[in-house]
Design a protein around this motif. Sequence first.
Motif, PDB file in Angstrom:
ATOM      1  N   LYS A  28       0.825  -1.214   0.000  1.00  0.00           N
ATOM      2  CA  LYS A  28       0.000   0.000   0.000  1.00  0.00           C
ATOM      3  C   LYS A  28       0.854   1.257   0.000  1.00  0.00           C
ATOM      4  O   LYS A  28       0.458   2.279  -0.545  1.00  0.00           O
ATOM      5  CB  LYS A  28      -0.937   0.004   1.208  1.00  0.00           C
ATOM      6  CG  LYS A  28      -2.063  -0.980   1.084  1.00  0.00           C
ATOM      7  CD  LYS A  28      -2.912  -0.941   2.333  1.00  0.00           C
ATOM      8  CE  LYS A  28      -3.826  -2.126   2.392  1.00  0.00           C
ATOM      9  NZ  LYS A  28      -4.611  -2.139   3.621  1.00  0.00           N
ATOM     10  N   ASN A  31       3.086   0.748  -3.912  1.00  0.00           N
ATOM     11  CA  ASN A  31       2.396   0.612  -5.194  1.00  0.00           C
ATOM     12  C   ASN A  31       1.884   1.924  -5.792  1.00  0.00           C
ATOM     13  O   ASN A  31       2.031   2.135  -6.995  1.00  0.00           O
ATOM     14  CB  ASN A  31       1.268  -0.409  -5.094  1.00  0.00           C
ATOM     15  CG  ASN A  31       1.801  -1.822  -5.017  1.00  0.00           C
ATOM     16  OD1 ASN A  31       2.982  -2.075  -5.196  1.00  0.00           O
ATOM     17  ND2 ASN A  31       0.915  -2.761  -4.723  1.00  0.00           N
ATOM     18  N   PRO A  32       1.308   2.835  -4.996  1.00  0.00           N
ATOM     19  CA  PRO A  32       0.830   4.082  -5.603  1.00  0.00           C
ATOM     20  C   PRO A  32       1.942   4.886  -6.276  1.00  0.00           C
ATOM     21  O   PRO A  32       1.694   5.538  -7.288  1.00  0.00           O
ATOM     22  CB  PRO A  32       0.225   4.847  -4.418  1.00  0.00           C
ATOM     23  CG  PRO A  32      -0.178   3.784  -3.451  1.00  0.00           C
ATOM     24  CD  PRO A  32       0.887   2.720  -3.591  1.00  0.00           C
ATOM     25  N   LYS A  33       3.149   4.815  -5.750  1.00  0.00           N
ATOM     26  CA  LYS A  33       4.281   5.539  -6.344  1.00  0.00           C
ATOM     27  C   LYS A  33       4.557   5.051  -7.760  1.00  0.00           C
ATOM     28  O   LYS A  33       5.107   5.779  -8.581  1.00  0.00           O
ATOM     29  CB  LYS A  33       5.553   5.329  -5.512  1.00  0.00           C
ATOM     30  CG  LYS A  33       5.480   5.826  -4.104  1.00  0.00           C
ATOM     31  CD  LYS A  33       6.750   5.412  -3.353  1.00  0.00           C
ATOM     32  CE  LYS A  33       6.539   5.454  -1.867  1.00  0.00           C
ATOM     33  NZ  LYS A  33       7.644   4.871  -1.118  1.00  0.00           N
ATOM     34  N   GLY A  35       2.079   3.499  -9.684  1.00  0.00           N
ATOM     35  CA  GLY A  35       0.830   3.383 -10.431  1.00  0.00           C
ATOM     36  C   GLY A  35       0.282   1.972 -10.480  1.00  0.00           C
ATOM     37  O   GLY A  35      -0.438   1.614 -11.413  1.00  0.00           O
ATOM     38  N   THR A  37      -2.035  -1.100  -8.931  1.00  0.00           N
ATOM     39  CA  THR A  37      -3.169  -1.475  -8.099  1.00  0.00           C
ATOM     40  C   THR A  37      -3.307  -2.986  -8.157  1.00  0.00           C
ATOM     41  O   THR A  37      -2.708  -3.640  -9.009  1.00  0.00           O
ATOM     42  CB  THR A  37      -4.478  -0.806  -8.583  1.00  0.00           C
ATOM     43  OG1 THR A  37      -4.709  -1.171  -9.946  1.00  0.00           O
ATOM     44  CG2 THR A  37      -4.405   0.700  -8.461  1.00  0.00           C
ATOM     45  N   GLY A  53      -1.352  -2.061 -13.874  1.00  0.00           N
ATOM     46  CA  GLY A  53      -0.621  -0.813 -13.989  1.00  0.00           C
ATOM     47  C   GLY A  53       0.097  -0.747 -15.315  1.00  0.00           C
ATOM     48  O   GLY A  53      -0.175  -1.525 -16.231  1.00  0.00           O
ATOM     49  N   TRP A  90      -7.954  -0.202  -5.185  1.00  0.00           N
ATOM     50  CA  TRP A  90      -7.067  -0.808  -4.198  1.00  0.00           C
ATOM     51  C   TRP A  90      -5.610  -0.610  -4.584  1.00  0.00           C
ATOM     52  O   TRP A  90      -5.182  -1.062  -5.648  1.00  0.00           O
ATOM     53  CB  TRP A  90      -7.317  -2.312  -4.091  1.00  0.00           C
ATOM     54  CG  TRP A  90      -8.643  -2.652  -3.519  1.00  0.00           C
ATOM     55  CD1 TRP A  90      -9.007  -2.637  -2.208  1.00  0.00           C
ATOM     56  CD2 TRP A  90      -9.808  -3.074  -4.234  1.00  0.00           C
ATOM     57  NE1 TRP A  90     -10.312  -3.007  -2.067  1.00  0.00           N
ATOM     58  CE2 TRP A  90     -10.833  -3.288  -3.302  1.00  0.00           C
ATOM     59  CE3 TRP A  90     -10.073  -3.282  -5.592  1.00  0.00           C
ATOM     60  CZ2 TRP A  90     -12.105  -3.703  -3.668  1.00  0.00           C
ATOM     61  CZ3 TRP A  90     -11.339  -3.692  -5.952  1.00  0.00           C
ATOM     62  CH2 TRP A  90     -12.339  -3.903  -4.994  1.00  0.00           C
ATOM     63  N   SER A  91      -4.828   0.053  -3.710  1.00  0.00           N
ATOM     64  CA  SER A  91      -3.384   0.045  -3.916  1.00  0.00           C
ATOM     65  C   SER A  91      -2.891  -1.365  -3.652  1.00  0.00           C
ATOM     66  O   SER A  91      -1.951  -1.829  -4.271  1.00  0.00           O
ATOM     67  CB  SER A  91      -2.682   1.064  -3.020  1.00  0.00           C
ATOM     68  OG  SER A  91      -2.996   0.830  -1.660  1.00  0.00           O
ATOM     69  N   SER A 141      -7.938   1.412  -0.504  1.00  0.00           N
ATOM     70  CA  SER A 141      -7.197   2.647  -0.261  1.00  0.00           C
ATOM     71  C   SER A 141      -8.123   3.811  -0.120  1.00  0.00           C
ATOM     72  O   SER A 141      -9.233   3.793  -0.417  1.00  0.00           O
ATOM     73  CB  SER A 141      -6.203   2.934  -1.369  1.00  0.00           C
ATOM     74  OG  SER A 141      -6.389   2.263  -2.545  1.00  0.00           O
TER      75      SER A 141
END
Length: 141
Positions: A28, A31-33, A35, A37, A53, A90-91, A141
Amino acid sequence: MLVRLMYASRAVAAIGDDELHAILRKSKADNPKHGITGVLCYSQGIFIQVLEGGRGAVNRLYNRIVADARHADVVLLSYDEIGERRFAGWSMGQVHMNRLNPALLLKYSETATLDPYAVSGKVSLALFEELVSTASVMGQS
């Protein structure tokens, strides 16, 4: 270009709740860094995970997973170019397996156990999508 990758692996050692939650927390955060999910399912020593992604980011993450000493028997179940994400919310979410009706597993396989090694990648993806829609998913998320 977006891709969806699904893989299965066996845990080399037993994964307790604390370690599983640590994996989810790290996913979590990271992963957002990049892109990415997705959703993770873990039951009886088997991981099934969907990652979505950009092609490069997903490929790099999958290669790290394959090299991770905690995983054995890593199998690519499906890899597709996609127009949109199914798990954009969801991340990294987790399918809550103890709320799962075992009859759902029987719909897709010979026994009521999670075994992606015994079915095709297409069947695994269909099962996984149904797991996500019928079991509760934790960690939005």
